[in-house]
Design an enzyme around this catalytic site. Structure first.
Site, mmCIF file in Angstrom:
data_model
loop_
_atom_site.group_PDB
_atom_site.id
_atom_site.type_symbol
_atom_site.label_atom_id
_atom_site.label_comp_id
_atom_site.label_asym_id
_atom_site.label_seq_id
_atom_site.Cartn_x
_atom_site.Cartn_y
_atom_site.Cartn_z
ATOM 1 N N LYS A 119 23.417 47.221 -20.239
ATOM 2 C CA LYS A 119 24.529 46.557 -21.361
ATOM 3 C C LYS A 119 24.986 45.137 -20.623
ATOM 4 O O LYS A 119 25.385 45.345 -19.440
ATOM 5 C CB LYS A 119 25.575 47.511 -21.267
ATOM 6 C CG LYS A 119 26.705 47.132 -22.105
ATOM 7 C CD LYS A 119 28.125 47.812 -22.164
ATOM 8 C CE LYS A 119 29.203 46.661 -21.364
ATOM 9 N NZ LYS A 119 29.479 45.355 -21.590
ATOM 10 N N PRO A 120 24.478 44.288 -21.392
ATOM 11 C CA PRO A 120 25.240 42.735 -20.919
ATOM 12 C C PRO A 120 26.620 42.622 -20.979
ATOM 13 O O PRO A 120 27.357 43.748 -21.832
ATOM 14 C CB PRO A 120 24.436 41.804 -21.607
ATOM 15 C CG PRO A 120 24.059 42.451 -22.655
ATOM 16 C CD PRO A 120 23.857 44.034 -22.503
ATOM 17 N N GLU A 127 30.026 41.897 -22.679
ATOM 18 C CA GLU A 127 30.399 41.462 -24.277
ATOM 19 C C GLU A 127 30.632 39.888 -24.477
ATOM 20 O O GLU A 127 30.291 39.490 -25.493
ATOM 21 C CB GLU A 127 31.550 42.083 -24.501
ATOM 22 C CG GLU A 127 32.790 42.190 -23.840
ATOM 23 C CD GLU A 127 32.865 42.983 -22.653
ATOM 24 O OE1 GLU A 127 31.963 43.354 -22.058
ATOM 25 O OE2 GLU A 127 34.123 43.528 -22.199
ATOM 26 N N THR A 147 36.342 48.531 -12.511
ATOM 27 C CA THR A 147 35.131 49.195 -13.190
ATOM 28 C C THR A 147 34.319 50.012 -12.263
ATOM 29 O O THR A 147 33.886 50.887 -12.906
ATOM 30 C CB THR A 147 34.391 47.977 -13.814
ATOM 31 O OG1 THR A 147 35.274 47.097 -14.512
ATOM 32 C CG2 THR A 147 33.512 48.491 -14.820
ATOM 33 N N GLU A 152 27.980 46.576 -7.158
ATOM 34 C CA GLU A 152 28.094 45.470 -6.656
ATOM 35 C C GLU A 152 29.496 45.016 -7.271
ATOM 36 O O GLU A 152 29.575 44.435 -8.330
ATOM 37 C CB GLU A 152 27.180 44.321 -6.997
ATOM 38 C CG GLU A 152 25.802 44.888 -6.554
ATOM 39 C CD GLU A 152 25.697 44.606 -4.960
ATOM 40 O OE1 GLU A 152 26.429 44.176 -4.348
ATOM 41 O OE2 GLU A 152 24.875 45.438 -4.353
ATOM 42 N N CYS A 191 31.167 35.954 -7.311
ATOM 43 C CA CYS A 191 31.663 37.148 -6.125
ATOM 44 C C CYS A 191 31.774 36.816 -4.507
ATOM 45 O O CYS A 191 32.616 37.450 -3.829
ATOM 46 C CB CYS A 191 31.022 38.538 -6.294
ATOM 47 S SG CYS A 191 29.360 38.078 -6.335
ATOM 48 N N GLU A 203 41.531 38.556 -5.261
ATOM 49 C CA GLU A 203 40.521 37.960 -6.102
ATOM 50 C C GLU A 203 40.988 37.077 -7.128
ATOM 51 O O GLU A 203 41.284 37.821 -7.886
ATOM 52 C CB GLU A 203 39.242 38.953 -6.254
ATOM 53 C CG GLU A 203 38.092 38.031 -6.833
ATOM 54 C CD GLU A 203 36.796 39.095 -7.343
ATOM 55 O OE1 GLU A 203 37.166 40.194 -7.918
ATOM 56 O OE2 GLU A 203 35.958 38.650 -7.010
#
Ligand code: NAD
Length: 478
Positions: free
Chosen positions: A174-175, A177, A230, A249, A283, A379
């Site tokens: 799943k890339p 959205e 997530t 990751e 990241c 972050e």
């Protein structure tokens, strides 16, 4: 340019089961430039069933044959580099020069994985019990469900597709959205290279497509590149479904330590690239600088000059160095961090250009930030970095390690002993000395602490997509 708007399931291009579509905006303008199928649970289930059915044959296919498909794919990507770069540049808002750099890396990563997969071996073949021979095998797990982010859509997908398929698993990917188009172009280039069902792409949101994929009882492993939140959702989904293996990751907050004996001009150049490459949506971005008081002013002056020289022009222009961020919501989030840093009253902002269109935001250095400030601890994932001054009395290693993230760090010094001790004391998956950002497929990439578990790239990644099996043969039967 036409953009693929369908999903790739079981060797076919298909709309969402309910026909739903999404509009995708270009970050440079905010205007819709393409449509994409908005998948749902039924589409995930179809793709997982196809991947499950394709697994036994693919698992038995000799690795050399699997590798050959990857080598052909690498050649095709190399030939298609310009188109892929233009898709990535438009969809993510990357300067074309950066998108081209990524597309040039990808064939090399594919070729590394194709070669390395053929060297995989079990560690033992011996007699540990009298009359019995033990063998270690590395076997595939089954269907892998992978979820990719929007910052390096194709490169991150390649880091998932390659180890999963080369070790004999089948895959549903799943890339994000926000950025499905380069992965769909990859599927077009690969569609005749793998048997139907081996490689599937389902597009849609995290909350439905992503959540179903990682909770599916026939999916044996989930890999994610994405945020810590997530990652937690995946852990819960794994626990509540079938205890599937996870490869995570996640986020980062990379510290940069600049010591008194550093080459300041070198540090400025590496920090500018490390903090503002891909609009800071990395990241491993150089997002909190700890600078010794003796070189602080010189470094800040260098950063000020360089930030003002960043070129936020047309992303199709070869000279443009920085683009917008991915969405309006993300731009507002990034600017919220900057406003709150300013409101502390003890910081000063250095800001570069902002064209003001689409989702652009000004590159920003927050000078005078203190350990404990939100801008130092959280972050941002945008073109913002902070500068915190340290003195000989401060334990800067403790400050750098005082975080739940642990993906990457860098140290600028010309003292070899300091470099060696810092690299062992810093609790991060990558430590650069006098550099920041480069990666290479032979070496692992992954986090300590809440930056995740498991490694991308390198033979470690290949190993993680396999299960170790002990086979014991009784040699004493008549
Ligand atoms: P994100 O977590 O919002 O989304 C990542 C992917 O997860 C997307 O495809 C999204 O649709 C999906 N998703 C969202 N919720 C889900 C759920 N409940 N179940 C299953 N899938 C779900 O992250 P992002 O905003 O796309 O990317 C930014 C984050 O990714 C940052 O935190 C960044 O540090 C991290 N990142 C990490 C690495 C690394 O290698 N460690 C690399 C790039 C980005």
């Amino acid at each position: 340019m036409t953009y693929q708007s369908k999903m790739f399931i079981d060797g076919n291009w298909t709309d969402a089961a309910d026909g739903a579509v999404d509009q995708v905006p270009a970050p440079t303008t905010g205007e819709t430039f393409a449509e994409i199928a908005h998948g749902g649970v039924a589409d995930v289930d179809r793709a997982v069933a196809a991947a499950d059915a394709a697994f036994p044959d693919w698992a038995r296919t000799p690795v050399g044959e699997r590798a050959r498909a990857f080598l052909t794919l690498a050649d095709r990507i190399e030939a298609d580099q310009r188109t892929l770069a233009e898709i990535e540049s438009r969809n993510v808002g990357k300067p074309i020069s950066l998108a081209l750099e990524e597309m040039e890396m990808i064939p090399d990563h594919l070729r590394f994985f194709a070669g390395a997969a053929r060297t995989m071996e079990g560690r033992a073949a011996s007699e540990f019990v009298r009359g019995k021979t033990s063998i270690i095998r590395r076997d595939p797990l089954g269907v892998v469900g992978s979820v990719a982010p929007w910052n390096y859509p194709l490169l991150m997908a390649i880091w998932k597709i390659s180890p999963a398929l080369l070790t004999g698993n089948t895959l549903v990917l799943k890339p994000s959205e926000h950025t499905p188009f380069s992965v769909l172009r990859l599927a077009e280039l690969a569609q005749d290279l793998f048997p139907a069902g081996v490689f599937n792409v389902v597009t849609g949101d995290g909350e439905d497509v992503g959540a179903r994929l990682v909770a599916h009882p026939r999916v044996r492993m989930s890999s994610l590149t994405g945020s810590v939140d997530t990652g937690r959702a995946l852990m819960r989904a794994s626990a509540d479904s079938n205890l599937k293996r996870l490869h995570l990751e996640l986020g980062g907050k990379a510290p940069v330590l600049v010591y008194p004996d550093a080459d300041v001009a070198l540090a400025v150049g590496k920090i500018i690239e490390g903090a503002f490459c891909n609009s800071g949506q990395d990241c491993m971005a150089a997002s909190r600088l700890y600078v010794h008081e003796s070189v602080h002013d010189e470094l800040v002056a260098g950063l000020e000059k360089a930030v003002k020289e960043l070129d936020l022009g047309d992303t199709a222009d070869d000279n443009t160095t920085m683009g917008p961020v991915i969405t309006a919501a993300h731009r507002d989030r990034v600017e919220g961090f900057v406003q709150r840093a300013k409101a502390t009253g003890h910081t000063e902002l250095i800001q570069g250009d902002n064209p003001g269109t689409g989702f652009y935001t000004a590159p920003t250095v927050v000078v005078g930030a203190r350990q404990g400030d939100e801008i130092v601890s959280t972050e941002v994932f945008g073109p913002v970095t902070s500068v915190t001054r340290f003195t000989d009395r401060d334990d800067v290693i403790a400050w750098a390690n005082d975080t739940e993230y642990g993906l990457a760090a860098s140290v600028f010094t010309n003292d070899i002993s300091r470099a060696m001790s810092a690299s062992s004391d810093l609790q991060f998956g990558t430590v650069w000395i006098n550099d920041h950002l480069p990666v290479t497929p032979e070496m692992p990439h992954g986090g300590f602490k809440q930056s995740g578990n498991g490694k991308d790239m390198s033979v470690y990644a290949l190993e993680e997509y396999t299960e170790i099996k002990h086979v014991m043969i009784n040699r004493e039967i008549a």
